[in-house]
Design a protein around this motif. Structure first.
Motif, short mmCIF file in Angstrom:
data_model
loop_
_atom_site.label_atom_id
_atom_site.label_comp_id
_atom_site.label_asym_id
_atom_site.label_seq_id
_atom_site.Cartn_x
_atom_site.Cartn_y
_atom_site.Cartn_z
N GLY A 66 73.46 32.65 38.41
CA GLY A 66 73.36 34.09 38.47
C GLY A 66 72.37 34.63 37.46
N ASP A 67 72.46 35.76 37.07
CA ASP A 67 71.74 36.50 36.26
C ASP A 67 72.33 36.99 34.80
N HIS A 68 73.30 36.49 34.61
CA HIS A 68 74.36 36.89 33.20
C HIS A 68 73.79 35.92 32.11
N CYS A 69 73.42 36.75 30.83
CA CYS A 69 73.21 35.80 29.62
C CYS A 69 74.43 34.89 29.36
N PRO A 70 74.28 33.92 28.84
CA PRO A 70 75.50 33.00 28.44
C PRO A 70 75.66 33.27 26.86
N ASN A 71 75.03 34.26 26.25
CA ASN A 71 75.54 34.70 24.85
C ASN A 71 76.16 35.85 24.93
N CYS A 72 75.63 36.73 25.73
CA CYS A 72 76.14 38.10 25.61
C CYS A 72 76.59 38.58 26.97
N ASP A 73 76.29 38.08 27.96
CA ASP A 73 76.93 38.34 29.62
C ASP A 73 76.21 39.51 29.88
N ALA A 74 75.25 39.99 29.19
CA ALA A 74 74.37 41.15 29.61
C ALA A 74 73.48 40.43 30.91
N VAL A 75 72.90 41.47 31.69
CA VAL A 75 72.08 41.21 32.84
C VAL A 75 70.55 40.69 32.24
N THR A 76 70.19 39.63 32.67
CA THR A 76 68.83 39.02 32.23
C THR A 76 67.69 39.58 33.13
N VAL A 77 66.44 39.40 32.56
CA VAL A 77 65.22 39.67 33.23
C VAL A 77 64.47 38.39 33.47
N ARG A 78 64.27 38.36 34.83
CA ARG A 78 63.50 37.25 35.34
C ARG A 78 62.06 36.97 34.73
N VAL A 79 61.67 36.25 34.29
CA VAL A 79 60.23 36.09 33.54
C VAL A 79 59.51 35.08 34.03
N GLN A 80 58.14 35.08 33.99
CA GLN A 80 57.45 33.98 34.69
C GLN A 80 57.05 32.82 33.55
N SER A 81 57.15 31.73 33.84
CA SER A 81 56.89 30.64 33.03
C SER A 81 56.07 29.58 33.72
N ARG A 82 54.96 29.50 33.64
CA ARG A 82 54.22 28.73 34.53
C ARG A 82 54.75 27.09 34.55
N GLY A 83 54.90 26.88 33.38
CA GLY A 83 55.10 25.26 33.33
C GLY A 83 56.68 25.02 34.09
N TRP A 84 57.76 26.07 33.61
CA TRP A 84 59.18 25.84 34.20
C TRP A 84 59.12 25.98 35.62
N ASN A 85 58.23 26.80 36.13
CA ASN A 85 58.38 27.29 37.37
C ASN A 85 57.77 26.27 38.39
N VAL A 86 56.80 25.66 37.84
CA VAL A 86 56.11 24.36 38.87
C VAL A 86 57.09 23.25 38.57
N LEU A 87 57.69 22.98 37.57
CA LEU A 87 58.60 21.79 37.34
C LEU A 87 59.77 22.02 38.05
N LEU A 88 60.51 23.01 37.74
CA LEU A 88 61.81 23.13 38.33
C LEU A 88 61.96 24.48 38.74
N PRO A 89 61.41 24.53 40.46
CA PRO A 89 61.25 25.81 40.93
C PRO A 89 62.63 26.47 41.40
N ARG A 90 63.73 25.50 41.54
CA ARG A 90 65.02 25.94 42.00
C ARG A 90 65.89 26.75 40.79
N PHE A 91 65.09 26.97 39.65
CA PHE A 91 65.84 27.55 38.18
C PHE A 91 65.11 28.93 38.12
N ARG A 92 65.99 29.57 37.50
CA ARG A 92 65.38 31.10 37.29
C ARG A 92 65.14 31.07 35.80
#
Ligand SMILES: [Zn+2]
Length: 92
Positions: free
Chosen positions: A33-59
């Motif tokens: 989902g989109d909740h923070c594992p530390n504080c359970d707040a809603v997170t914002v999706r950010v663009q990370s070129r390396g991670w998005n290319v390597l692991l496209p199924r993750f957020r």
């Protein structure tokens, strides 16, 4: 000769099996989902070129409440009210 081949196959098989099991274990360890594992707040999706290319199924996510950033599994997202959307707070 066959003993060496058999030994390499068994040790290599266990090495590959261990890598596959660790990958599956850490995949399910990541929160969904989109909740923070530390504080359970809603997170914002950010663009990370390396991670998005390597692991496209993750957020790739960033929490603006506590500053946490990392990977989350794709899952149900928290619906936002229209008054909280970014388009309303954009430039005039
Ligand atoms: Zn947080």
């Amino acid at each position: 000769m066959w003993d060496a081949v058999l030994c390499i196959l068994i040790i290599g098989g266990f090495f590959i099996l261990r890598a596959v099991l660790a990958t599956v274990f850490f995949f399910y360890l990541l929160p969904e989902g989109d909740h923070c594992p530390n504080c359970d707040a809603v997170t914002v999706r950010v663009q990370s070129r390396g991670w998005n290319v390597l692991l496209p199924r993750f957020r790739t996510s960033w929490c603006y409440e506590c500053g946490w950033h990392g990977l989350l599994r794709n899952g149900p997202l928290t619906p936002t009210k229209p008054s909280e959307s970014l388009t309303e707070h954009g430039p005039p």
